[in-house]
Design an enzyme around this catalytic site. Sequence first.
Site, PDB file in Angstrom:
ATOM      1  N   SER A 145       4.003   0.062   8.300  1.00  0.00           N
ATOM      2  CA  SER A 145       3.721   1.483   8.564  1.00  0.00           C
ATOM      3  C   SER A 145       4.664   1.962   9.661  1.00  0.00           C
ATOM      4  O   SER A 145       5.174   1.152  10.456  1.00  0.00           O
ATOM      5  CB  SER A 145       2.281   1.624   9.046  1.00  0.00           C
ATOM      6  OG  SER A 145       2.062   2.902   9.614  1.00  0.00           O
ATOM      7  N   TYR A 158      -5.218  -0.951  14.449  1.00  0.00           N
ATOM      8  CA  TYR A 158      -4.423  -0.809  13.216  1.00  0.00           C
ATOM      9  C   TYR A 158      -2.914  -0.879  13.504  1.00  0.00           C
ATOM     10  O   TYR A 158      -2.182  -1.607  12.824  1.00  0.00           O
ATOM     11  CB  TYR A 158      -4.758   0.520  12.529  1.00  0.00           C
ATOM     12  CG  TYR A 158      -3.844   0.830  11.366  1.00  0.00           C
ATOM     13  CD1 TYR A 158      -3.967   0.130  10.161  1.00  0.00           C
ATOM     14  CD2 TYR A 158      -2.841   1.804  11.461  1.00  0.00           C
ATOM     15  CE1 TYR A 158      -3.117   0.403   9.097  1.00  0.00           C
ATOM     16  CE2 TYR A 158      -1.992   2.073  10.399  1.00  0.00           C
ATOM     17  CZ  TYR A 158      -2.137   1.374   9.215  1.00  0.00           C
ATOM     18  OH  TYR A 158      -1.292   1.627   8.167  1.00  0.00           O
ATOM     19  N   LYS A 162       0.159  -3.561  12.030  1.00  0.00           N
ATOM     20  CA  LYS A 162       1.342  -3.213  11.249  1.00  0.00           C
ATOM     21  C   LYS A 162       2.634  -3.626  11.969  1.00  0.00           C
ATOM     22  O   LYS A 162       3.644  -3.902  11.321  1.00  0.00           O
ATOM     23  CB  LYS A 162       1.328  -1.719  10.934  1.00  0.00           C
ATOM     24  CG  LYS A 162       0.215  -1.337   9.969  1.00  0.00           C
ATOM     25  CD  LYS A 162       0.407  -2.041   8.632  1.00  0.00           C
ATOM     26  CE  LYS A 162      -0.730  -1.856   7.678  1.00  0.00           C
ATOM     27  NZ  LYS A 162      -0.484  -2.481   6.359  1.00  0.00           N
TER      28      LYS A 162
HETATM   29  N1  LIG Z   1      -1.477   6.344   3.425  1.00  0.00           N
HETATM   30  C1  LIG Z   1      -0.827   6.291   4.562  1.00  0.00           C
HETATM   31  O1  LIG Z   1      -0.694   7.313   5.276  1.00  0.00           O
HETATM   32  C2  LIG Z   1      -0.180   4.990   5.002  1.00  0.00           C
HETATM   33  C3  LIG Z   1       0.806   5.076   5.999  1.00  0.00           C
HETATM   34  C4  LIG Z   1       1.408   3.900   6.421  1.00  0.00           C
HETATM   35  C5  LIG Z   1       1.059   2.689   5.853  1.00  0.00           C
HETATM   36  N2  LIG Z   1       0.097   2.638   4.886  1.00  0.00           N
HETATM   37  C6  LIG Z   1      -0.248   1.323   4.345  1.00  0.00           C
HETATM   38  O2  LIG Z   1      -0.137   1.355   2.936  1.00  0.00           O
HETATM   39  C7  LIG Z   1      -0.979   0.357   2.371  1.00  0.00           C
HETATM   40  C8  LIG Z   1      -1.731   0.959   1.209  1.00  0.00           C
HETATM   41  O3  LIG Z   1      -2.618   1.937   1.678  1.00  0.00           O
HETATM   42  P1  LIG Z   1      -2.875   3.329   0.940  1.00  0.00           P
HETATM   43  O4  LIG Z   1      -2.344   4.387   1.796  1.00  0.00           O
HETATM   44  O5  LIG Z   1      -2.433   3.247  -0.463  1.00  0.00           O
HETATM   45  O6  LIG Z   1      -4.456   3.403   1.065  1.00  0.00           O
HETATM   46  P2  LIG Z   1      -5.626   3.263  -0.012  1.00  0.00           P
HETATM   47  O7  LIG Z   1      -5.453   4.291  -1.091  1.00  0.00           O
HETATM   48  O8  LIG Z   1      -6.893   3.275   0.777  1.00  0.00           O
HETATM   49  O9  LIG Z   1      -5.391   1.833  -0.651  1.00  0.00           O
HETATM   50  C9  LIG Z   1      -5.783   0.644   0.000  1.00  0.00           C
HETATM   51  C10 LIG Z   1      -5.876  -0.461  -1.045  1.00  0.00           C
HETATM   52  O10 LIG Z   1      -6.288  -1.668  -0.398  1.00  0.00           O
HETATM   53  C11 LIG Z   1      -7.382  -2.218  -1.121  1.00  0.00           C
HETATM   54  N3  LIG Z   1      -8.249  -2.988  -0.235  1.00  0.00           N
HETATM   55  C12 LIG Z   1      -8.927  -2.534   0.852  1.00  0.00           C
HETATM   56  N4  LIG Z   1      -9.675  -3.521   1.375  1.00  0.00           N
HETATM   57  C13 LIG Z   1      -9.471  -4.616   0.596  1.00  0.00           C
HETATM   58  C14 LIG Z   1      -9.978  -5.940   0.606  1.00  0.00           C
HETATM   59  N5  LIG Z   1     -10.869  -6.340   1.538  1.00  0.00           N
HETATM   60  N6  LIG Z   1      -9.559  -6.814  -0.351  1.00  0.00           N
HETATM   61  C15 LIG Z   1      -8.683  -6.406  -1.300  1.00  0.00           C
HETATM   62  N7  LIG Z   1      -8.169  -5.171  -1.365  1.00  0.00           N
HETATM   63  C16 LIG Z   1      -8.557  -4.286  -0.433  1.00  0.00           C
HETATM   64  C17 LIG Z   1      -8.091  -1.010  -1.710  1.00  0.00           C
HETATM   65  O11 LIG Z   1      -8.838  -1.359  -2.856  1.00  0.00           O
HETATM   66  P3  LIG Z   1     -10.410  -1.655  -2.918  1.00  0.00           P
HETATM   67  O12 LIG Z   1     -11.086  -0.665  -2.013  1.00  0.00           O
HETATM   68  O13 LIG Z   1     -10.710  -1.468  -4.372  1.00  0.00           O
HETATM   69  O14 LIG Z   1     -10.559  -3.071  -2.478  1.00  0.00           O
HETATM   70  C18 LIG Z   1      -6.908  -0.142  -2.109  1.00  0.00           C
HETATM   71  O15 LIG Z   1      -6.428  -0.559  -3.375  1.00  0.00           O
HETATM   72  C19 LIG Z   1      -1.862  -0.150   3.511  1.00  0.00           C
HETATM   73  O16 LIG Z   1      -1.394  -1.404   3.943  1.00  0.00           O
HETATM   74  C20 LIG Z   1      -1.675   0.887   4.588  1.00  0.00           C
HETATM   75  O17 LIG Z   1      -1.836   0.346   5.875  1.00  0.00           O
HETATM   76  C21 LIG Z   1      -0.519   3.768   4.449  1.00  0.00           C
END
Ligand SMILES: NC(=O)c1ccc[n+]([C@@H]2O[C@H](COP(=O)([O-])OP(=O)(O)OC[C@H]3O[C@@H](n4cnc5c(N)ncnc54)[C@H](OP(=O)(O)O)[C@@H]3O)[C@@H](O)[C@H]2O)c1
Length: 282
Positions: A145, A158, A162
């Site tokens: 991130s 968090y 990262k």
């Molecule tokens: N969106 C942003 O602004 C942003 C910015 C920077 C970095 N990121 C990073 O991008 C990555 C993806 O996040 P996203 O933004 O796509 O958010 P998201 O839509 O909430 O997706 C998170 C994913 O992780 C899975 N997950 C959560 N807990 C889990 C567990 N205990 N075991 C297995 N799977 C699990 C969720 O599926 P289930 O709930 O079905 O398990 C979901 O598929 C993350 O690492 C996040 O830190 C996001």
Amino acid sequence: MGEFDGHRAVVTGASSGIGAALARRLAASGAAVVLVARRREKLDEVRAAILAETAGAAVEVVSCDLATAEGPASLVAEATAGGARVTILVNNAGVGLYGKFREQRWEDQQRLLQLNVVAVTELTRRFTEHMLAHGEPSYVLNVSSTAAFQATPGFAVYGPSKSYVRDFSEALAFELRKTNVQVSCLCPGATVTEFSDVAGQVLNDRAHKFMLSAEQVAKVGVKAMRKGRVNVVSGGLNKTNAFMTRLFPRRVTAWAADFAMRKVVSERGEGEAPSPPDGGEG
Ligand SMILES: NC(=O)c1ccc[n+]([C@@H]2O[C@H](COP(=O)([O-])OP(=O)(O)OC[C@H]3O[C@@H](n4cnc5c(N)ncnc54)[C@H](OP(=O)(O)O)[C@@H]3O)[C@@H](O)[C@H]2O)c1
């Protein structure tokens, strides 16, 4: 011919957001994909979407809680059962946790660390051993991130999780540079997914102006992986912000991160500037 024909990719966190977009893009590029997350029904929806848009795609679904002690090992066992080879690992599953450190529950902080740090490390360890043993050209893409670039008040646990992913990926990319395994790290900025809801953050309209779509971020990630780029930030503004953190003392970048957060989060006193930092070691 797709650029990942013959590859088999395990994508964690594939039930929504960036993970689902990465899985769709890899499948469209010819890779067989293994979709991993906890919510089976959401995984089945992503699987159906991939099959609808990519004729002949091979898609498996594994429902698994990676924040448990046994989750990562059971995923590796399932993904490699019967001699199946994995040539791409996308460590994307991750959660945010927003709020003051002392007001957060330890159980939530612990789960975050287990998923964002421990599971990423264990999956990387087990799958890279598997990749080194089978010897085929292989990739690891870890999702970090822009929170990795500076301390971010409100994301006290968090953010460092990262930073770990970013530093870990860079070190491993160096260690494995003469092997068949290429390691890359994707650092997205704010992206439209379920992330904020899960993290307990209510974003205002201003935030949405700067956010990228999951598809835009996935495009950057897959390209970086294919080209063997060790570290990539998605989006021009995010790149600029990440670069700017090198130019200022760390107390200043933490203050700026807090200020920026107050601008985009509804419940923390929108636009209200915190006290400027008073010197410090930087
Ligand atoms: N969106 C942003 O602004 C942003 C910015 C920077 C970095 N990121 C990073 O991008 C990555 C993806 O996040 P996203 O933004 O796509 O958010 P998201 O839509 O909430 O997706 C998170 C994913 O992780 C899975 N997950 C959560 N807990 C889990 C567990 N205990 N075991 C297995 N799977 C699990 C969720 O599926 P289930 O709930 O079905 O398990 C979901 O598929 C993350 O690492 C996040 O830190 C996001």
